[in-house]
Design an enzyme around this catalytic site. Structure first.
Site, short mmCIF file in Angstrom:
data_model
loop_
_atom_site.label_atom_id
_atom_site.label_comp_id
_atom_site.label_asym_id
_atom_site.label_seq_id
_atom_site.Cartn_x
_atom_site.Cartn_y
_atom_site.Cartn_z
N LYS A 158 35.71 47.26 29.54
CA LYS A 158 34.77 46.66 28.38
C LYS A 158 33.97 47.92 28.10
CE LYS A 158 34.48 42.64 31.46
NZ LYS A 158 34.40 40.94 30.56
N TRP A 210 30.91 35.56 38.03
CA TRP A 210 32.12 36.69 38.40
C TRP A 210 31.51 37.02 40.29
CZ3 TRP A 210 36.03 37.13 36.70
CH2 TRP A 210 36.52 36.38 35.46
N ASP A 251 30.16 45.57 41.85
CA ASP A 251 30.91 45.32 40.82
C ASP A 251 30.53 45.40 39.78
OD1 ASP A 251 32.58 44.54 38.14
OD2 ASP A 251 32.74 42.25 39.34
#
Length: 371
Positions: free
Chosen positions: A208, A101, A184
């Protein structure tokens, strides 16, 4: 009704109590004769929802008054380009790449402006090392517009834990004083206490630990607003979004409503401190089952950065891993198949995954290993 033990990486488990409450309110929200998803986002009903959600988030994360909270769309992936569009302002930025990511964030930002790879754990084979670089020894550009990192790599199962986070921040303050840190936090936000004041900007996809997919949370310090150039579209301009209270266009109203219910649930659990204790215990039990399996289960991540949220592991052969997935699904578990890019098994144990689910998984793992 029998519900599965849900270990999906995202979209992922939502607290059962929040789902029940949403179900009860689906047709009639607080006696208005309509669902909250059916009414104007500028009306009193929804305004109370988004204002309460922000207030609860501020309380849970101890967000200072000089930070704005935005409920946006496009997922964390849109933030990969939105962040540099708003913050570069003709400068360069430093990126720390520790997994899939943060690598995507680095590549997308490189399309926008000058981006420097401050450190990477990518190997010659194109895979990522199962550890973090020595964060306390990294050298950052003191003239950078910002430094970017991903605090938890969902695929690799690598997390910047408390001690490492502190070393990182201290090193940044020494080598590049005043340069804001952008993070992030999609897969570990609200999982443990984090000092928001250490960050200039935090972003996270909701799916999440916050709620369903479709909502993107951005927390940005006031002094970072207004840096976007004139060519940045209004919807992507943080300053304009703040001025319009996240409602420059129609926001994802039902997703924000669900996020609000999840935040209420988290407060009822005792807040972030309380859920962090549960999360640590879930992770301890699962890693213990892996480490004490005599090598049948293997997690290769350096224990100093093993994720509390995402636990990947392997079995002796890919065939056994496929069998594990099949038999686990038959036993009532879902979401255990590893990401397609790395294979193996992955258990995502976010806030809404109860300790009982981890206990059930550990029991299944022992039984499977015994044959």
């Amino acid at each position: 009704m029998k519900r599965a033990w849900n270990f999906n990486a995202g979209p992922s488990a939502i607290p059962f109590e929040a789902l029940q409450q949403a179900q009860e309110q689906l047709l009639d929200w607080h006696g208005i004769g309509a669902s909250i998803m059916e009414v104007s986002h500028r009306g009193n009903a929804f305004m109370s929802v988004i204002e309460t959600a922000e207030a609860d988030l501020r309380e849970l994360m101890a967000i200072p008054d000089n930070y704005r909270v935005l409920f946006l769309q496009g997922g964390a992936s849109l933030q990969f380009t939105q962040v540099p569009q708003n913050l570069l302002a003709g400068k360069s930025a430093d990126y720390l790449v520790t997994g899939a990511w943060s690598y995507k964030a680095y590549k997308e930002a490189s399309l926008i402006g000058a981006i420097r790879l401050a450190a990477t754990t990518e190997t010659d084979s194109g895979k990522f090392a199962p550890n973090l670089p020595d964060i306390g020894r990294l050298a950052f550009d003191k003239n950078a517009a910002y430094v970017h990192l991903c605090t938890n790599e969902t695929i690799q199962g690598i997390e910047v834990l408390e001690e490492t986070e502190t070393r990182f921040f201290e090193n940044l303050a020494q080598t590049a004083p005043g340069v804001p840190l952008v993070a992030d936090m999609s897969s570990n936000i609200l999982s443990r206490p984090m000092d928001v004041r250490r960050y200039g900007l935090i972003y996270a996809g909701a799916q999440k630990n916050i709620g369903p997919s479709g909502v993107t949370l951005v927390i940005i310090r006031d002094d970072l607003l207004g840096r976007a150039g004139a060519n940045v579209p209004s919807l992507l301009n943080y300053r304009i979004q703040v001025d319009n209270d996240s409602m420059l266009n129609t926001p994802p109203t039902f997703g924000i409503h669900m996020a609000g219910l999840v935040l209420k649930w988290l407060k009822a659990q005792g807040g972030v401190d309380a859920i962090a204790a549960v999360n640590r215990e879930k992770a301890r039990r699962l890693y213990e089952a892996i480490d004490q399996s005599g090598g049948f289960y293997r997690n290769m991540v350096d224990p100093a950065c093993r994720s509390i949220m995402n636990v990947p592991f392997n079995l002796p052969t890919p065939e056994l891993e496929m069998q594990f997935v099949r038999e686990s699904e038959a036993a009532g578990f879902i979401g255990l198949k590893g990401h397609k890019s790395v294979g193996g098994i992955r258990a995502s144990i976010y806030n809404a995954v109860p300790l009982e689910a981890v206990e059930a998984l550990v029991g299944f793992m022992k039984k499977f290993a015994a044959g």
